[in-house]
Write a protein that holds these residues in place. Structure first.
Motif, PDB file in Angstrom:
ATOM      1  N   ALA A  35    -142.092  15.658 -99.998  1.00 28.91           N
ATOM      2  CA  ALA A  35    -141.787  16.803 -99.133  1.00 28.91           C
ATOM      3  C   ALA A  35    -142.426  18.086 -99.654  1.00 28.91           C
ATOM      4  N   GLY A  36    -143.223  17.957-100.748  1.00 24.12           N
ATOM      5  CA  GLY A  36    -143.926  19.117-101.275  1.00 24.12           C
ATOM      6  C   GLY A  36    -143.100  19.998-102.180  1.00 24.12           C
ATOM      7  N   SER A  37    -142.078  19.453-102.820  1.00 18.79           N
ATOM      8  CA  SER A  37    -141.231  20.254-103.701  1.00 18.79           C
ATOM      9  C   SER A  37    -140.828  19.433-104.927  1.00 18.79           C
ATOM     10  N   GLN A  38    -140.138  20.085-105.838  1.00 19.96           N
ATOM     11  CA  GLN A  38    -139.582  19.424-107.016  1.00 19.96           C
ATOM     12  C   GLN A  38    -138.084  19.236-106.820  1.00 19.96           C
ATOM     13  N   LEU A  39    -137.547  18.151-107.348  1.00 15.77           N
ATOM     14  CA  LEU A  39    -136.126  17.876-107.171  1.00 15.77           C
ATOM     15  C   LEU A  39    -135.262  19.013-107.703  1.00 15.77           C
ATOM     16  N   ALA A  40    -135.679  19.611-108.809  1.00 15.55           N
ATOM     17  CA  ALA A  40    -134.883  20.677-109.421  1.00 15.55           C
ATOM     18  C   ALA A  40    -134.757  21.909-108.530  1.00 15.55           C
ATOM     19  N   SER A  41    -135.671  22.049-107.560  1.00 18.04           N
ATOM     20  CA  SER A  41    -135.621  23.215-106.672  1.00 18.04           C
ATOM     21  C   SER A  41    -134.614  23.043-105.542  1.00 18.04           C
ATOM     22  N   HIS A  42    -134.073  21.839-105.396  1.00 17.04           N
ATOM     23  CA  HIS A  42    -133.113  21.570-104.334  1.00 17.04           C
ATOM     24  C   HIS A  42    -131.697  21.891-104.808  1.00 17.04           C
ATOM     25  N   SER A  43    -130.863  22.299-103.882  1.00 12.44           N
ATOM     26  CA  SER A  43    -129.455  22.540-104.208  1.00 12.44           C
ATOM     27  C   SER A  43    -128.758  21.207-104.434  1.00 12.44           C
ATOM     28  N   LEU A  44    -127.563  21.265-105.012  1.00 14.76           N
ATOM     29  CA  LEU A  44    -126.819  20.024-105.236  1.00 14.76           C
ATOM     30  C   LEU A  44    -126.539  19.313-103.920  1.00 14.76           C
ATOM     31  N   THR A  45    -126.219  20.074-102.873  1.00 12.72           N
ATOM     32  CA  THR A  45    -125.957  19.471-101.568  1.00 12.72           C
ATOM     33  C   THR A  45    -127.189  18.733-101.057  1.00 12.72           C
ATOM     34  N   GLU A  46    -128.359  19.355-101.238  1.00 16.64           N
ATOM     35  CA  GLU A  46    -129.606  18.725-100.791  1.00 16.64           C
ATOM     36  C   GLU A  46    -129.917  17.481-101.630  1.00 16.64           C
ATOM     37  N   GLN A  47    -129.641  17.582-102.921  1.00 15.27           N
ATOM     38  CA  GLN A  47    -129.871  16.430-103.785  1.00 15.27           C
ATOM     39  C   GLN A  47    -128.952  15.270-103.402  1.00 15.27           C
ATOM     40  N   GLU A  48    -127.718  15.564-103.096  1.00 17.57           N
ATOM     41  CA  GLU A  48    -126.782  14.516-102.677  1.00 17.57           C
ATOM     42  C   GLU A  48    -127.244  13.875-101.374  1.00 17.57           C
ATOM     43  N   ALA A  49    -127.841  14.674-100.480  1.00 13.04           N
ATOM     44  CA  ALA A  49    -128.370  14.128 -99.229  1.00 13.04           C
ATOM     45  C   ALA A  49    -129.525  13.161 -99.517  1.00 13.04           C
ATOM     46  N   LEU A  50    -130.369  13.519-100.499  1.00  9.43           N
ATOM     47  CA  LEU A  50    -131.457  12.626-100.892  1.00  9.43           C
ATOM     48  C   LEU A  50    -130.898  11.332-101.491  1.00  9.43           C
TER      49      LEU A  50
END
Length: 261
Positions: free
Chosen positions: A238-253
């Motif tokens: 998606a053109g980003s790093q996992l660390a740049s995502h919020s916890l909510t976004e990470q949980e969605a992944l």
């Protein structure tokens, strides 16, 4: 084709104080133990992956550890590799009277019962005065494994739940005590005690389920690593790093990865 004698000769050469390998020469029992443990775990990993070619190599690495310890023992005048072989052969014959003598055993559980009884006799013959059902359980093994050993020994004299349901009840009880300790702002020592109780009951649950704790943890670790790496891949795509995502976004992944599986 090489033989065990070739391996013994190689080890002796490596340990030669004058012409040997400097690293091998400087080792001692204490410094080699971590490698011995590591090689045993690598054997377990190869078995878990059903990689039999790798298992062949890992068993060789583990055998080298036995030869290494035996060589150091011979140099110190304690025993030789031949004594190790003789001792284990004698032990196997003595502890399998249902195979090498006239004692019968109709099941694997009965074999284990005889095994423990013979071990107690051996300890008594050595003058070991510890008559507890828990005697002789090594303290150097991983604590989860020691927990299982303690529980099995206690069960051998009848101290055990009849089925798995009381184990579930005990697990809920211990989790509630951990929750209460957190709510009260308990110190690390109490939390260590309470969480230890939870882990001990989890080991008991695995024992009742006839599930190997180590295999279960390896499976859980592998599953977590696989899913986490997939999360990182999705983020990269998606053109980003996992660390740049919020916890909510990470949980969605994480949920997306789980759904794929």
């Amino acid at each position: 084709m090489h033989t065990i004698d070739d391996l013994l000769a190689i080890m002796a050469r490596l340990r030669d104080p004058v012409n040997g390998c400097p690293w091998d020469v400087k080792q001692n029992f204490d410094s080699i133990v971590p490698y011995t443990i590591e090689e045993a775990y690598e054997v377990a990993d190869a078995v878990d992956r059903r990689d039999y070619r790798d298992l062949c190599g890992e068993l060789g690495d583990l055998l080298l550890q036995v030869v290494f310890h035996a060589r150091m023992a011979e140099e110190a005048g304690h025993f030789r590799f031949a004594d190790v072989v003789a001792a284990i052969c004698e032990k196997m014959v003595t502890r399998h009277p249902h195979v090498f003598a006239d004692t019968g055993a109709d099941s694997a559980d009965e074999v284990l019962t005889h095994w423990e009884a013979i071990k107690r006799q051996e300890r008594a013959a050595r003058g070991d005065e510890d008559t507890s059902a828990l005697s002789g359980i090594a303290r150097g093994m991983p604590e989860w494994q020691r927990a299982i050993k303690l529980q099995k020994r206690a069960a051998s004299v009848g101290f055990d739940w009849p089925d798995v349901q009381p184990v579930f009840a005990k697990l809920h009880e211990e989790i509630d005590e951990v929750r209460e300790a957190f709510a009260q702002g308990a110190d690390p020592q109490r939390l260590t005690d309470e969480i230890g109780d939870v882990l001990f009951v989890c080991a008991n649950l695995a024992r009742h389920a006839r599930v190997d704790v180590s295999a279960a943890m390896r499976h859980a670790n592998a599953k977590f690593e696989r899913r986490f790496r997939c999360m990182e891949t999705l983020a990269t795509e998606a053109g980003s790093q996992l660390a740049s995502h919020s916890l909510t976004e990470q949980e969605a992944l994480w949920d997306r990865v789980k759904a794929r599986e």
